[in-house]
Design an enzyme around this catalytic site. Structure first.
Site, PDB file in Angstrom:
ATOM      1  N   SER A   1      -9.223 -53.052   4.643  1.00 13.19           N
ATOM      2  CA  SER A   1      -9.183 -52.741   2.921  1.00 13.19           C
ATOM      3  C   SER A   1      -8.665 -51.602   2.434  1.00 13.19           C
ATOM      4  O   SER A   1      -8.154 -51.625   1.873  1.00 13.19           O
ATOM      5  CB  SER A   1     -11.011 -53.119   2.712  1.00 13.19           C
TER       6      SER A   1
ATOM      7  N   HIS B   1      -9.200 -59.900   3.008  1.00 12.42           N
ATOM      8  CA  HIS B   1      -7.742 -58.915   1.526  1.00 12.42           C
ATOM      9  C   HIS B   1      -6.826 -59.895   2.330  1.00 12.42           C
ATOM     10  O   HIS B   1      -5.984 -60.143   1.406  1.00 12.42           O
ATOM     11  CB  HIS B   1      -7.820 -57.316   2.656  1.00 12.42           C
TER      12      HIS B   1
ATOM     13  N   LYS C   1     -12.196 -61.821  -3.405  1.00 10.08           N
ATOM     14  CA  LYS C   1     -11.339 -61.430  -3.277  1.00 10.08           C
ATOM     15  C   LYS C   1     -10.146 -62.519  -4.004  1.00 10.08           C
ATOM     16  O   LYS C   1      -9.782 -62.401  -4.686  1.00 10.08           O
ATOM     17  CB  LYS C   1     -10.672 -61.204  -1.865  1.00 10.08           C
TER      18      LYS C   1
HETATM   19  C1  LIG Z   1     -15.658 -56.777   0.750  1.00 12.47           C
HETATM   20  C2  LIG Z   1     -14.825 -57.396   2.008  1.00 12.47           C
HETATM   21  C3  LIG Z   1     -16.066 -58.170   2.817  1.00 12.47           C
HETATM   22  C4  LIG Z   1     -17.672 -58.262   2.334  1.00 12.47           C
HETATM   23  O1  LIG Z   1     -16.816 -59.925   0.705  1.00 12.47           O
HETATM   24  P1  LIG Z   1     -17.868 -59.274  -0.097  1.00 12.47           P
HETATM   25  O2  LIG Z   1     -17.923 -60.828  -0.803  1.00 12.47           O
HETATM   26  O3  LIG Z   1     -17.700 -58.716  -1.633  1.00 12.47           O
HETATM   27  O4  LIG Z   1     -19.315 -59.174   0.450  1.00 12.47           O
HETATM   28  C5  LIG Z   1     -16.474 -57.869   4.113  1.00 12.47           C
HETATM   29  N1  LIG Z   1     -14.992 -57.044   4.337  1.00 12.47           N
HETATM   30  C6  LIG Z   1     -14.124 -56.383   4.382  1.00 12.47           C
HETATM   31  C7  LIG Z   1     -13.204 -56.564   4.893  1.00 12.47           C
HETATM   32  C8  LIG Z   1     -14.104 -56.622   3.052  1.00 12.47           C
HETATM   33  O5  LIG Z   1     -12.771 -56.153   2.184  1.00 12.47           O
END
Ligand SMILES: *Cc1c(COP(=O)(O)O)cnc(C)c1O
Length: 403
Positions: free
Chosen positions: A186, A214, A245
């Site tokens: 990320s 992602h 996302k």
């Molecule tokens: C954003 C993210 C999460 C968490 O997801 P949310 O739905 O925002 O809680 C988990 N793992 C990774 C790699 C992320 O980038």
């Protein structure tokens, strides 16, 4: 490791905050006064936003917002209880069937957020007597999940799979070995080597859990993620993803064999002890999946524009006239729509972000503890809503302001 909590809490919160300010690490909330999109209104100004995870422009897409309105009409707003009580409604079940088909697994389980999906998945499959082995740059939610799991935690340097193999080699006495990694990292935008991980999990009889937060909707011919792009779907034991996302909404999910999902429904606290998502959030995710399936051009445009950004930004970094050999900005090993501009010093990352904001370009600095000390950066994330002219503007401004 990049969990957000401080190692030591200060005696006085004010002193703690001042210490953060001195180190250039104090954060603040910024208020957006418009719907999400490639352009935003921030503190009364129009800016071009390069810092959201709205990669496919679905957070405010008319097909998605219409699905939400229809669902609210039919199902109301709240789910009124946790899933195992009376919160499990038609849209939850429909979405789970849809996600399992999308991820090519037997079953799927929707959670309130991606963060909670990692908590549920990791703590559900690993506990006392097990070992969880993770990449050092995994997302904070994975680190938090492991820390509370009761399993022994081992960490290998970022994408150092020889080191992972050595850790696995010494893990024979544990009941279960679980490897966990982000697929698309990320903060760096680089990719895990999934075929290599599949080979290792087979050789050492481990479970492989990947976080496609992602990559879902973005990578692979059909947008199913890095597992699709790498040709290893069906070889991964547990896939975690988020609806927040590329899919533009809220919620997380776990996709796996039916027996694992059934086990998590029965035992995973992060799934059991929290209220079900509003049914309209499930409807939004299904509408977003419609677009992922019907409009492949969105991810193709996104990845083409990301490839150009990486190429031209790397060029700007390597010809940077202020750089010295031990301090040269870089984009690391980014291979995706997330492109870091790693400058090292937290104060320098903040200065650069401020200069870009003066030019109407919103690119947030990412500092420790989110990334390791000495690797502060601007994290540029592209959306298919950015035009080539937007990317040109960003490149020109970075070239002007980079020191
Ligand atoms: C954003 C993210 C999460 C968490 O997801 P949310 O739905 O925002 O809680 C988990 N793992 C990774 C790699 C992320 O980038």
């Amino acid at each position: 490791m990049n969990s957000g909590e401080p190692e030591h809490h200060p005696d006085s919160f004010l002193d703690g905050l001042e210490a953060l300010s001195r180190q250039g690490l104090r954060r603040r909330l910024r208020r957006i006064n418009s719907a999400q999109g490639g352009r935003l209104s921030l503190d009364g100004r129009d800016v071009c936003c390069f810092s959201s995870n709205n990669y496919l422009g679905l957070a405010n897409h008319p097909h998605v917002t219409a699905a939400v309105r229809d669902a609210v009409e039919r199902w109301g707003w709240g789910a009124a209880a946790s899933r195992l009580i009376t919160g499990h409604m038609g849209p939850h079940e429909q979405l789970e069937r849809r996600l399992a088909a999308f991820k090519r697994t037997e079953a799927a389980l929707v959670c309130s957020t991606g963060y909670q999906a990692n908590l549920a998945a990791i703590r559900g499959i690993a506990g006392a007597g097990d070992v969880v082995i993770i990449d050092k740059l995994n997302h904070a939610s994975i680190v938090d999940a492991c820390r509370g799991s009761g399993a022994v935690l081992r960490v290998f340097p970022h994408r150092d799979y020889d080191k992972l193999a050595r850790l696995l080699d010494r893990s024979g006495s544990f009941r279960r070995r679980v490897i966990v990694t982000d697929s698309l990292f990320s903060m760096d935008g680089d990719l895990a080597d999934l075929p290599r991980l599949v080979e290792l999990k087979r050789r050492y009889d481990a479970l492989l859990c990947i976080d496609e937060a992602h990559a879902t909707g973005v990578l692979g011919e059909n947008g199913r993620g890095l597992a699709e792009a790498a040709g290893v779907e069906g070889e991964i034991d547990v896939v975690v993803g988020t609806l927040s996302k590329a899919l533009g909404g809220i919620g997380g999910f776990i996709a796996a064999r039916a027996e694992i999902i059934e086990w998590l429904i029965n035992t995973a606290g992060a799934f059991i002890y929290t209220t079900a998502l509003p049914p309209a959030a499930c409807a939004a995710a299904m509408a977003a999946l419609d677009i992922v399936e019907r409009e492949p051009q969105r991810r193709r445009d996104l990845l083409a524009s990301a490839a150009r950004l990486r190429r031209e930004l790397a060029e700007i970094c390597s010809s940077n006239r202020h750089a010295t050999s031990d301090r040269r900005p870089s984009i690391g090993d980014s291979a995706s729509q997330i492109v870091p501009l790693i400058v090292g010093d937290a104060a320098e990352a903040v200065r650069l972000a401020d200069a870009l904001l003066d030019d109407g370009l919103l690119v947030l600095p990412i500092r420790p503890p989110t990334v390791p000390r000495g690797t502060a950066r601007l994290r540029i994330s592209l959306s298919c809503e950015h035009t080539p002219a937007d990317v040109d503007r960003l490149l020109a401004a970075i070239d002007r302001h980079l020191r």
